[in-house]
Design a protein around this motif. Structure first.
Motif, PDB file in Angstrom:
ATOM      1  N   GLY B 122       0.812  -1.220   0.000  1.00 55.42           N
ATOM      2  CA  GLY B 122       0.000   0.000   0.000  1.00 55.42           C
ATOM      3  C   GLY B 122       0.838   1.259   0.000  1.00 55.42           C
ATOM      4  N   MET B 123       2.146   1.117  -0.337  1.00 58.70           N
ATOM      5  CA  MET B 123       3.022   2.287  -0.327  1.00 58.70           C
ATOM      6  C   MET B 123       3.240   2.775  -1.754  1.00 58.70           C
ATOM      7  N   TYR B 124       2.446   3.740  -2.154  1.00 57.89           N
ATOM      8  CA  TYR B 124       2.661   4.387  -3.455  1.00 57.89           C
ATOM      9  C   TYR B 124       2.107   5.805  -3.351  1.00 57.89           C
ATOM     10  N   PRO B 125       2.613   6.712  -4.200  1.00 62.99           N
ATOM     11  CA  PRO B 125       2.204   8.119  -4.073  1.00 62.99           C
ATOM     12  C   PRO B 125       0.685   8.254  -4.153  1.00 62.99           C
ATOM     13  N   GLY B 126       0.116   8.914  -3.164  1.00 67.37           N
ATOM     14  CA  GLY B 126      -1.327   9.155  -3.160  1.00 67.37           C
ATOM     15  C   GLY B 126      -2.125   8.086  -2.429  1.00 67.37           C
ATOM     16  N   SER B 127      -1.469   6.981  -1.984  1.00 66.66           N
ATOM     17  CA  SER B 127      -2.200   5.927  -1.285  1.00 66.66           C
ATOM     18  C   SER B 127      -2.593   6.389   0.114  1.00 66.66           C
ATOM     19  N   ASP B 128      -3.565   5.670   0.709  1.00 70.48           N
ATOM     20  CA  ASP B 128      -4.015   6.006   2.065  1.00 70.48           C
ATOM     21  C   ASP B 128      -2.846   5.947   3.041  1.00 70.48           C
ATOM     22  N   LEU B 129      -2.067   4.858   2.898  1.00 73.00           N
ATOM     23  CA  LEU B 129      -0.933   4.675   3.806  1.00 73.00           C
ATOM     24  C   LEU B 129       0.016   5.869   3.724  1.00 73.00           C
ATOM     25  N   MET B 130       0.296   6.279   2.486  1.00 73.24           N
ATOM     26  CA  MET B 130       1.316   7.316   2.322  1.00 73.24           C
ATOM     27  C   MET B 130       0.807   8.690   2.760  1.00 73.24           C
ATOM     28  N   THR B 131      -0.461   8.980   2.492  1.00 69.37           N
ATOM     29  CA  THR B 131      -0.954  10.312   2.874  1.00 69.37           C
ATOM     30  C   THR B 131      -1.089  10.428   4.396  1.00 69.37           C
ATOM     31  N   ASN B 132      -1.124   9.264   5.101  1.00 70.09           N
ATOM     32  CA  ASN B 132      -1.230   9.318   6.563  1.00 70.09           C
ATOM     33  C   ASN B 132       0.121   9.242   7.267  1.00 70.09           C
ATOM     34  N   LEU B 133       1.196   9.177   6.491  1.00 72.27           N
ATOM     35  CA  LEU B 133       2.528   9.134   7.104  1.00 72.27           C
ATOM     36  C   LEU B 133       2.854  10.473   7.747  1.00 72.27           C
ATOM     37  N   SER B 134       3.849  10.437   8.643  1.00 71.70           N
ATOM     38  CA  SER B 134       4.324  11.709   9.206  1.00 71.70           C
ATOM     39  C   SER B 134       5.022  12.492   8.095  1.00 71.70           C
ATOM     40  N   ASN B 135       5.184  13.774   8.323  1.00 77.19           N
ATOM     41  CA  ASN B 135       5.789  14.643   7.309  1.00 77.19           C
ATOM     42  C   ASN B 135       7.117  14.120   6.780  1.00 77.19           C
ATOM     43  N   GLY B 136       8.012  13.762   7.700  1.00 79.09           N
ATOM     44  CA  GLY B 136       9.357  13.326   7.312  1.00 79.09           C
ATOM     45  C   GLY B 136       9.318  12.070   6.471  1.00 79.09           C
ATOM     46  N   ASP B 137       8.506  11.059   6.927  1.00 73.97           N
ATOM     47  CA  ASP B 137       8.396   9.808   6.169  1.00 73.97           C
ATOM     48  C   ASP B 137       7.842  10.066   4.776  1.00 73.97           C
ATOM     49  N   MET B 138       6.805  10.924   4.735  1.00 74.63           N
ATOM     50  CA  MET B 138       6.173  11.187   3.446  1.00 74.63           C
ATOM     51  C   MET B 138       7.168  11.841   2.498  1.00 74.63           C
TER      52      MET B 138
END
Lengths: 79, 207
Positions: B122-138
């Motif tokens: 679920g790690m791809y640009p725009g995915s739920d997982l990625m948009t909910n990451l912390s700023n640094g991780d994103m």
């Protein structure tokens, strides 16, 4: 020969960054990457054997890029 | 070794030195494009050191190492193909270009599996997982996908260039007296390698 040197340098980078050395990890990895880049430019991209003009041009671009890095970091470090 | 550029011109309208200077100028724009992205990476890393440190552990070092070696070898085979055409060894030139294209394909297949396993989680640009990451991780993963993706596009462009060159070597349009196209495609391919030399330690190794 050149290829062997590049692969050895790559393996050294992997090994050296697996050891915990704090900020020196980044410095070492970037230093080795720069050496590899120089080898690619000089031998694979023929700067060493070609007319001088290409090397001078590459040097100028590198200098501009280095200046941008320095200015950016002065900004962020002393803001 | 002699200077590489041919000085005997077949006709008044051909200027291999100028062609090569043009290629270098183009390469400079590429260096500054990726250079700008490296500065973005450096600044965000400087501002989010912990997140970047944790996020980079998600990437597979063996995968990155294999792809690094693939690109280094493919750079060497391009260099050999240029030496071969200077010696008028058409067979060797074509073989080396063929190997280069094959290695480029292997690089892309590796990249496919690498990105694929990220996508599965679920790690791809725009995915739920990625948009909910912390700023640094994103920031780390956005830069990872963008920079390795842009590099991947360059691999594809390089393959097209080398493919055209291979075809022209076959037909004889590129030969031992006229090989500026091979030299310039070669320069482009080395640039792709050059960029990866910095991408690999910055994304996979440094902590």
């Amino acid at each position: 020969m050149v290829l062997a040197a590049l692969i050895v340098l790559t393996v050294i980078t992997v090994l050296i960054t697996s050891v915990e050395m704090g900020p020196y990890n980044t410095a070492a990895a970037l230093l080795i990457a720069s050496i590899k880049a120089a080898v690619v430019l000089l031998y694979f991209m023929h700067l060493k054997f070609d007319q001088k003009i290409y090397g001078i041009m590459v040097g100028i671009v590198m200098a501009i890029f280095a200046a941008v890095i320095v200015v950016t970091f002065f900004d962020y470090l002393y803001r | 070794m002699d200077t590489i550029t041919t000085h005997h011109h077949a006709d008044a309208h051909r200027d291999d030195t100028a062609a090569k200077i043009g290629m270098w100028l183009f390469i400079f724009t590429e260096i500054l494009l990726f250079g700008g992205l490296f500065i973005v990476y450096a600044v965000y890393r400087f501002k989010n050191p912990v997140a970047f440190d944790l996020a980079h552990q998600e990437l597979s070092i063996p995968m990155g190492l294999i792809n690094t070696i693939i690109l280094l070898v493919s750079s060497a085979t391009v260099a050999v193909s240029i030496s071969a055409i200077q010696k008028n060894d058409k067979k060797m030139t074509m073989a080396m270009l063929g190997i280069t294209l094959l290695l480029a394909l292997v690089f892309l297949v590796n990249k496919y599996f690498e990105w694929g396993s990220k996508f599965e989680h679920g790690m791809y640009p725009g995915s739920d997982l990625m948009t909910n990451l912390s700023n640094g991780d994103m920031l780390f993963f956005s830069l990872y996908f963008f920079m390795t993706g842009l590099h991947g596009v360059h691999i594809i462009v390089g393959m097209i260039l080398l493919g055209i060159t291979l075809f022209k070597v076959k037909t004889g349009a590129v030969n031992s007296g006229k090989y500026a196209l091979l030299e310039n495609s070669g320069l482009y391919w080395h640039l792709v390698d050059l960029i990866w030399i910095f991408l690999f330690p910055l994304f996979y190794l440094i902590h």
